[in-house]
Design an enzyme around this catalytic site. Structure first.
Site, PDB file in Angstrom:
ATOM      1  N   CYS A  71      -7.847  -8.343  48.304  1.00 36.39           N
ATOM      2  CA  CYS A  71      -8.675  -9.435  47.815  1.00 36.39           C
ATOM      3  C   CYS A  71      -8.674 -10.594  48.808  1.00 36.39           C
ATOM      4  O   CYS A  71      -7.654 -10.915  49.394  1.00 36.39           O
ATOM      5  CB  CYS A  71      -8.234  -9.979  46.465  1.00 36.39           C
ATOM      6  SG  CYS A  71      -8.387  -8.856  45.105  1.00 36.39           S
TER       7      CYS A  71
ATOM      8  N   ARG B  35      -8.502  -6.967  54.981  1.00 25.65           N
ATOM      9  CA  ARG B  35      -7.474  -6.990  53.947  1.00 25.65           C
ATOM     10  C   ARG B  35      -7.655  -5.853  52.937  1.00 25.65           C
ATOM     11  O   ARG B  35      -6.728  -5.531  52.210  1.00 25.65           O
ATOM     12  CB  ARG B  35      -7.514  -8.333  53.204  1.00 25.65           C
ATOM     13  CG  ARG B  35      -7.140  -9.500  54.076  1.00 25.65           C
ATOM     14  CD  ARG B  35      -7.496 -10.802  53.415  1.00 25.65           C
ATOM     15  NE  ARG B  35      -6.649 -11.092  52.265  1.00 25.65           N
ATOM     16  CZ  ARG B  35      -5.526 -11.782  52.317  1.00 25.65           C
ATOM     17  NH1 ARG B  35      -5.096 -12.246  53.461  1.00 25.65           N
ATOM     18  NH2 ARG B  35      -4.820 -12.016  51.238  1.00 25.65           N
TER      19      ARG B  35
ATOM     20  N   TRP C  48     -10.397  -6.200  45.470  1.00 22.39           N
ATOM     21  CA  TRP C  48      -9.705  -4.902  45.511  1.00 22.39           C
ATOM     22  C   TRP C  48      -9.282  -4.634  44.083  1.00 22.39           C
ATOM     23  O   TRP C  48      -8.404  -5.328  43.554  1.00 22.39           O
ATOM     24  CB  TRP C  48      -8.503  -5.011  46.454  1.00 22.39           C
ATOM     25  CG  TRP C  48      -7.818  -3.724  46.754  1.00 22.39           C
ATOM     26  CD1 TRP C  48      -8.121  -2.834  47.746  1.00 22.39           C
ATOM     27  CD2 TRP C  48      -6.674  -3.183  46.075  1.00 22.39           C
ATOM     28  NE1 TRP C  48      -7.240  -1.774  47.717  1.00 22.39           N
ATOM     29  CE2 TRP C  48      -6.352  -1.961  46.697  1.00 22.39           C
ATOM     30  CE3 TRP C  48      -5.900  -3.601  45.001  1.00 22.39           C
ATOM     31  CZ2 TRP C  48      -5.290  -1.162  46.293  1.00 22.39           C
ATOM     32  CZ3 TRP C  48      -4.836  -2.799  44.587  1.00 22.39           C
ATOM     33  CH2 TRP C  48      -4.541  -1.601  45.235  1.00 22.39           C
TER      34      TRP C  48
ATOM     35  N   ASN D 238      -7.519 -13.969  43.129  1.00 21.33           N
ATOM     36  CA  ASN D 238      -6.675 -12.903  43.696  1.00 21.33           C
ATOM     37  C   ASN D 238      -5.418 -12.842  42.846  1.00 21.33           C
ATOM     38  O   ASN D 238      -4.885 -13.882  42.480  1.00 21.33           O
ATOM     39  CB  ASN D 238      -6.220 -13.240  45.116  1.00 21.33           C
ATOM     40  CG  ASN D 238      -7.352 -13.203  46.101  1.00 21.33           C
ATOM     41  OD1 ASN D 238      -8.454 -12.814  45.756  1.00 21.33           O
ATOM     42  ND2 ASN D 238      -7.070 -13.620  47.328  1.00 21.33           N
ATOM     43  N   GLY D 239      -4.909 -11.644  42.613  1.00 15.43           N
ATOM     44  CA  GLY D 239      -3.678 -11.525  41.842  1.00 15.43           C
ATOM     45  C   GLY D 239      -3.926 -10.796  40.534  1.00 15.43           C
ATOM     46  O   GLY D 239      -4.986 -10.187  40.343  1.00 15.43           O
TER      47      GLY D 239
ATOM     48  N   GLU E  75       6.662   7.401  60.160  1.00 15.94           N
ATOM     49  CA  GLU E  75       5.584   6.481  60.514  1.00 15.94           C
ATOM     50  C   GLU E  75       4.362   7.251  61.027  1.00 15.94           C
ATOM     51  O   GLU E  75       3.218   6.907  60.708  1.00 15.94           O
ATOM     52  CB  GLU E  75       6.093   5.464  61.548  1.00 15.94           C
ATOM     53  CG  GLU E  75       5.069   4.513  62.124  1.00 15.94           C
ATOM     54  CD  GLU E  75       4.343   3.637  61.100  1.00 15.94           C
ATOM     55  OE1 GLU E  75       4.748   3.599  59.934  1.00 15.94           O
ATOM     56  OE2 GLU E  75       3.348   3.006  61.489  1.00 15.94           O
TER      57      GLU E  75
ATOM     58  N   LYS F 256       0.714   7.047  59.340  1.00  8.63           N
ATOM     59  CA  LYS F 256      -0.495   6.637  60.081  1.00  8.63           C
ATOM     60  C   LYS F 256      -1.612   7.637  59.843  1.00  8.63           C
ATOM     61  O   LYS F 256      -2.754   7.275  59.609  1.00  8.63           O
ATOM     62  CB  LYS F 256      -0.239   6.582  61.597  1.00  8.63           C
ATOM     63  CG  LYS F 256       0.458   5.395  62.173  1.00  8.63           C
ATOM     64  CD  LYS F 256      -0.281   4.100  62.164  1.00  8.63           C
ATOM     65  CE  LYS F 256      -0.159   3.382  60.881  1.00  8.63           C
ATOM     66  NZ  LYS F 256       0.969   2.678  60.463  1.00  8.63           N
TER      67      LYS F 256
ATOM     68  N   GLU G 172      -2.943   7.553  56.197  1.00 12.98           N
ATOM     69  CA  GLU G 172      -3.637   6.295  55.906  1.00 12.98           C
ATOM     70  C   GLU G 172      -5.089   6.315  56.385  1.00 12.98           C
ATOM     71  O   GLU G 172      -5.978   5.897  55.663  1.00 12.98           O
ATOM     72  CB  GLU G 172      -2.954   5.123  56.634  1.00 12.98           C
ATOM     73  CG  GLU G 172      -1.739   4.554  55.942  1.00 12.98           C
ATOM     74  CD  GLU G 172      -1.129   3.414  56.742  1.00 12.98           C
ATOM     75  OE1 GLU G 172      -0.785   2.409  56.137  1.00 12.98           O
ATOM     76  OE2 GLU G 172      -0.985   3.529  57.982  1.00 12.98           O
TER      77      GLU G 172
ATOM     78  N   HIS H 123      15.088  23.000  54.301  1.00 18.03           N
ATOM     79  CA  HIS H 123      15.302  22.843  52.860  1.00 18.03           C
ATOM     80  C   HIS H 123      13.993  22.674  52.109  1.00 18.03           C
ATOM     81  O   HIS H 123      13.953  22.006  51.084  1.00 18.03           O
ATOM     82  CB  HIS H 123      16.223  21.654  52.608  1.00 18.03           C
ATOM     83  CG  HIS H 123      17.565  21.807  53.254  1.00 18.03           C
ATOM     84  ND1 HIS H 123      18.517  22.691  52.794  1.00 18.03           N
ATOM     85  CD2 HIS H 123      18.082  21.226  54.366  1.00 18.03           C
ATOM     86  CE1 HIS H 123      19.573  22.623  53.579  1.00 18.03           C
ATOM     87  NE2 HIS H 123      19.334  21.750  54.549  1.00 18.03           N
TER      88      HIS H 123
ATOM     89  N   LYS I 249      -4.604  -4.516  53.553  1.00 17.72           N
ATOM     90  CA  LYS I 249      -3.748  -4.954  54.654  1.00 17.72           C
ATOM     91  C   LYS I 249      -2.548  -5.709  54.116  1.00 17.72           C
ATOM     92  O   LYS I 249      -1.444  -5.594  54.631  1.00 17.72           O
ATOM     93  CB  LYS I 249      -4.571  -5.854  55.588  1.00 17.72           C
ATOM     94  CG  LYS I 249      -3.818  -6.351  56.806  1.00 17.72           C
ATOM     95  CD  LYS I 249      -3.569  -5.220  57.766  1.00 17.72           C
ATOM     96  CE  LYS I 249      -2.704  -5.609  58.933  1.00 17.72           C
ATOM     97  NZ  LYS I 249      -2.055  -4.420  59.512  1.00 17.72           N
TER      98      LYS I 249
HETATM   99  C1  G6P Z   1       0.235  -2.414  53.274  1.00 17.34           C
HETATM  100  C2  G6P Z   1      -0.354  -2.168  54.648  1.00 17.34           C
HETATM  101  C3  G6P Z   1       0.695  -1.520  55.543  1.00 17.34           C
HETATM  102  C4  G6P Z   1       1.946  -2.369  55.595  1.00 17.34           C
HETATM  103  C5  G6P Z   1       2.493  -2.659  54.199  1.00 17.34           C
HETATM  104  C6  G6P Z   1       3.577  -3.713  54.236  1.00 17.34           C
HETATM  105  O1  G6P Z   1       0.460  -1.197  52.640  1.00 17.34           O
HETATM  106  O2  G6P Z   1      -1.497  -1.356  54.557  1.00 17.34           O
HETATM  107  O3  G6P Z   1       0.170  -1.371  56.853  1.00 17.34           O
HETATM  108  O4  G6P Z   1       2.913  -1.719  56.349  1.00 17.34           O
HETATM  109  O5  G6P Z   1       1.459  -3.162  53.361  1.00 17.34           O
HETATM  110  O6  G6P Z   1       3.007  -4.914  54.656  1.00 17.34           O
HETATM  111  P1  G6P Z   1       3.763  -6.110  55.359  1.00 17.34           P
HETATM  112  O7  G6P Z   1       2.692  -7.130  55.627  1.00 17.34           O
HETATM  113  O8  G6P Z   1       4.774  -6.599  54.365  1.00 17.34           O
HETATM  114  O9  G6P Z   1       4.397  -5.596  56.590  1.00 17.34           O
END
Ligand code: G6P
Length: 611
Positions: A2, A27, A73, A99-100, A484, A488, A491, A507, A606
């Protein structure tokens, strides 16, 4: 997650707001809307992208110099035209963006329904608009007081902005849990969820804190608490530049940010990694260094990619500084009875500095008396302001939703903290510190060598772009990098991917391996090399397709793998800073082949400002 933009001044509000909403697109959102005052409250909104909203505004007009806008969002109610913000009250006198999450919205809604209110959509936000209307009607107060009274009845989080046709020269904003800042110009004031929509107009900002509100006019602003106590707020100067939030010739922000990493890691180390003096200087935590050095244990809390950086940090801090570390999902930490107290140190990691669960962990740990430190990227963010001390990553604005340069900057900070603590705890010899510090100083150049290999990785990406599953394996420092890499890929390409510690393959995941399964192995030349080679053989025996990320000197792995992407040799503990780069590139290219929206993947945000 948002975004709010608001404007009051002399320009066309819709121009400023739509441009601002585009800057907040990163975002994550599913619908967009705007409300402009011009005698009446003109609301234009709908499902989909800001460009749709822009067309709508161009066709139907929304002239005026006072307005608010929003990218939504969805949390309550599906993403559709009706649920998009702004929402009006029943009389259509005012419009509100939010937002929220209003947690008690259902109870409030039932009361309002009983009083005859009629709702158009399913959102919690519309309930707040009607609640303000009801209070103003019954209590016969001025509008600002009605807003205050309504907010006192609300449980949950909010960043809100309201325009009212009966108060045509003001905007009211309030914050609890969702970031909001004011940009102060000459005879104009901007409102936004973060600085990116504001930076091209002014660098003077005021950050609202929780339980604060502001009444904004063209001439200025008055900030007070929700309980009506007037406040005088500090005006901060932004250091961000407009170039930093534009694509700079790259097709996507994510690719730009991948390529920036040699520079951002160097920026992160500048003035901190003192190669000649064999020491690390981290000004932000200098005042708490004794407490940190003497800590019995360190608890790291974070979410998403930042949590993966925390896991790398665990290996680094334990190996280099001999400091016991526990890494927690911030969300899990806060919802149990965490055993943390005045003798403990918590370190939170957050790119945005606004993640709701991480912020809640900060508050929980501080309340229990722990020293709480932060590693944040966004200067002035809530977590940066609420922690006792911290280290900024200085990676610059990260716009691509999938985090890249923030991760490597976080790992860079964690490496520096580990060396600093290793020296102070007298568990790292000066000679070993010198080797590590020198190796760190060489990382930016080595990262640049990897990003130059983009074309080499391309044929692997093309070949596997339509694989339904991917497995990522790593050991030791590179186990979190396997997690990670898998994150990636899922995502941005929506391919199902899992990361595993390589030994755990036996396992469970080994059951999935056949000739269709790409298996990305992180096999650098370290103490786990022999074991990784065995894992590679096990995958090969089941006809799995090995894509190895390995060091240039590792001929064994290069010979065994079907595909090998090499990284320059470095100190073992620093390899995550290099192995992650080809994984970022691989995910990026696969997503592009699949024509996915790389910078704004579906359903993701984001900055996750709801719990
Ligand atoms: C969201 C983003 C990720 C990020 C995570 C934590 O899920 O899409 O890319 O790693 O939040 O965010 P932060 O701003 O706390 O690192």
């Amino acid at each position: 997650m948002c975004g709010i933009v608001g404007y009051i001044g002399f320009r066309e509000a819709s121009d400023v707001i739509i441009k601002g909403l585009k800057r907040l697109e990163y975002r994550g959102y599913d619908s967009a809307g705007i409300a402009v005052l011009n005698g009446d409250v003109k609301v234009r909104k709908g499902k989909g992208k800001v460009v749709n909203l822009e067309k709508m505004v161009a066709e139907s007009g929304a002239a005026g110099t006072v307005g608010i806008g929003h990218t939504r969002w969805a949390t309550h109610g599906e993403p559709n035209d009706v649920n998009a913000h702004p929402h009006t009250d029943g009389t259509k006198n005012f419009a509100l963006v939010h937002n929220g999450i209003i947690e008690n919205y259902d109870a409030l809604k039932k009361e309002l329904l009983a009083k005859g209110h009629v709702f158009e959509g399913q959102t919690d936000t519309e309930v707040l608009a009607h609640l303000i209307e009801e209070i103003q009607k019954v209590a016969k107060t001025d509008f600002e007081t009605a807003v205050q009274m309504a907010l006192k009845q609300v449980d949950g989080t909010y960043g809100i902005a309201i325009v009212n046709k009966n108060e045509p020269d003001q905007i009211i904003v309030a914050r609890k849990g969702s970031p909001l800042l004011l940009g102060i110009g000459d005879d104009e004031v901007f409102i936004a969820s973060d600085a990116s929509p504001i930076i091209e107009y002014t660098n003077k900002v005021i950050y609202l804190d929780d339980d604060e509100m502001a009444t904004i006019t063209r001439e200025g602003y008055q900030v007070k608490t929700i309980s009506n106590i007037e406040l005088s707020k500090e005006v901060h100067e932004l250091e961000m530049s407009i170039e930093q939030i534009e694509k700079g010739g790259f097709p996507h922000f994510m690719l730009k940010e991948i390529h920036e990493q040699s520079q951002t890691i160097a920026d992160c180390m500048r003035g901190r990694l003192m190669v000649d003096q064999n020491r690390i200087v981290l000004g932000g935590i200098e005042g708490v260094l004794d407490r940190l050095t003497n800590a019995k244990r360190l608890v790291i809390a974070a979410c998403g990619t930042s949590w993966h950086a925390g896991l790398v940090g665990e290996y680094l801090l334990e190996y280099i500084a001999k400091l016991p570390v526990e890494v927690e999902y911030a969300s899990e930490f806060r919802y149990r009875e965490p055993l943390i107290g005045p003798d403990d140190v918590m370190l939170v990691i957050s790119q945005s500095g606004e993640t709701a669960d991480t912020l809640a962990a900060v508050r929980e740990a501080r309340q229990r008396g722990a020293l709480v430190l932060g590693i944040c990227n966004v200067v002035g963010s809530t977590i940066a302001r609420e922690t006792d001390a911290g280290v900024y990553t200085h990676a610059g604005p990260e716009i691509g939703v999938a985090s890249t340069k923030a991760f490597t900057a976080q790992v860079t900070v964690l490496s520096m903290i580990s060396i600093l603590l290793g020296q102070r705890r007298k568990v790292l010899s000066e000679a070993d510190a010198a080797i590590l510090i020198k190796a760190m100083s060489e990382i930016p150049g080595k990262v640049a060598q990897i990003t130059e290999k983009q074309d080499e990785i391309d044929h692997i990406s093309r070949l596997f772009a339509y694989a339904p599953n991917f497995l990522y394996l790593g050991r030791s420092y590179n186990f979190p990098v396997a997690l990670e890499g898998a994150l990636k890929l899922k995502e941005i390409s929506y391919i199902h991917a899992e990361g595993y510690p390589a030994a755990e393959m036996k396992h469970g995941p080994i059951a999935l391996i056949d000739e269709h399964m790409p298996v990305v192995v992180l096999a650098v030349t370290d103490h786990t090399n022999e074991k990784m080679i065995s894992n590679i053989e096990e995958v090969r025996a089941r006809k799995g397709r090995i894509i190895a990320i390995t060091t240039e000197s590792n001929h064994d792995v290069r010979n065994l793998a079907e595909f090998a992407i090499t990284i320059p040799d470095t100190h073992d503990v620093l390899t995550p800073l290099l192995t992650v780069i080809p994984l970022q590139i691989l995910s990026y290219q696969i997503a592009v082949y699949r024509k996915a929206n790389v910078d704004q993947p579906r359903n993701l945000a984001k900055s996750v400002t709801v719990e």
